[in-house]
Design a protein around this motif. Sequence first.
Motif, mmCIF file in Angstrom:
data_model
loop_
_atom_site.group_PDB
_atom_site.id
_atom_site.type_symbol
_atom_site.label_atom_id
_atom_site.label_comp_id
_atom_site.label_asym_id
_atom_site.label_seq_id
_atom_site.Cartn_x
_atom_site.Cartn_y
_atom_site.Cartn_z
ATOM 1 N N TYR A 1 2.280 -1.515 -6.316
ATOM 2 C CA TYR A 1 1.398 -1.938 -7.405
ATOM 3 C C TYR A 1 2.190 -2.170 -8.695
ATOM 4 O O TYR A 1 2.019 -3.192 -9.370
ATOM 5 C CB TYR A 1 0.323 -0.880 -7.637
ATOM 6 N N TRP B 1 2.092 -9.218 -0.149
ATOM 7 C CA TRP B 1 1.281 -8.000 -0.267
ATOM 8 C C TRP B 1 -0.063 -8.194 0.436
ATOM 9 O O TRP B 1 -0.471 -7.377 1.265
ATOM 10 C CB TRP B 1 1.097 -7.695 -1.744
ATOM 11 N N ILE C 1 -4.637 2.389 -3.263
ATOM 12 C CA ILE C 1 -3.233 2.166 -3.600
ATOM 13 C C ILE C 1 -2.740 3.145 -4.658
ATOM 14 O O ILE C 1 -1.657 3.724 -4.541
ATOM 15 C CB ILE C 1 -3.034 0.715 -4.075
ATOM 16 N N TRP D 1 -1.666 0.268 5.296
ATOM 17 C CA TRP D 1 -2.577 0.480 4.172
ATOM 18 C C TRP D 1 -3.695 1.472 4.403
ATOM 19 O O TRP D 1 -4.490 1.713 3.512
ATOM 20 C CB TRP D 1 -3.173 -0.866 3.735
ATOM 21 N N TYR E 1 -1.691 -6.714 4.194
ATOM 22 C CA TYR E 1 -2.961 -6.011 4.311
ATOM 23 C C TYR E 1 -3.810 -6.601 5.447
ATOM 24 O O TYR E 1 -4.534 -5.883 6.140
ATOM 25 C CB TYR E 1 -3.726 -6.088 2.997
ATOM 26 N N LYS F 1 3.024 3.046 -2.186
ATOM 27 C CA LYS F 1 1.954 2.117 -2.520
ATOM 28 C C LYS F 1 1.845 1.942 -4.038
ATOM 29 O O LYS F 1 1.592 0.841 -4.527
ATOM 30 C CB LYS F 1 0.631 2.613 -1.946
ATOM 31 N N ASP G 1 -8.219 0.572 0.611
ATOM 32 C CA ASP G 1 -6.838 0.623 0.123
ATOM 33 C C ASP G 1 -6.735 1.425 -1.182
ATOM 34 O O ASP G 1 -6.744 0.868 -2.268
ATOM 35 C CB ASP G 1 -6.303 -0.791 -0.091
#
Length: 223
Positions: free
Chosen positions: A179, A201, A168, A213, A205, A175, A166
């Motif tokens: 965060y 969240w 992110i 993701w 995933y 993404k 991931d």
Amino acid sequence: MVLGLFSIIFSFSRVSSGNCKSASLFGLAGLHFRKRHYASWMLLVSFLLDVAVRAMTSHINICSKLGAELNDFAVFTTFGLASALLLGVDGLLSGILAIIYVSAASFHLSFYSSGVPSIYKGLPCPYASCILASTSLLTKGNRFILCCMASLMILFMMDQSYYPYDKILESENWKKLVYIGGVIMLFFSPLSLSAFYCLMWSLSYIFFPDALWGKAACLSPQH
């Protein structure tokens, strides 16, 4: 790692404070409630820091054997031991489950390697920890629900399924917004709302790894 150690301290002090017979019942319950929140909140902050540290080390291309060992130790301390202590150690069932959880996290870190740098084998420990911490905050430390959730996380960590790496903070803008939203929630919103955000969240995933993701979450190692 430091936040994980503080989380452990709060978890142990929450258990040991039960011996303070001079404290009023209401005051003691409030003290337990706050310390449980502190322990869980620090794990959620650690989850966000873990994402940031991985992005930073990837960006500046830091790679060393010592760094990898320190990272594994930090992950074990925070997302293994500290997370397991949210279950409590003052009961036989929760104590045994906490030992199994720590063992599963240790086994996952020691032996699970997908052989492919873009995917994980088994659910990464930080996501399992995030789900436990969020559940603890939302249920106010309900022991039965936490034990059930911990059992599921053990199964996910020991599973042979593949999860995407991931990235992110190194991927699509949405993404990065997820965060940033987590950071804002944890520091500027009620704990129940931030816990729900982190829980959704992490669950996304688990249940939508490839769609949301990453790419080819179920890619086999030989590919």
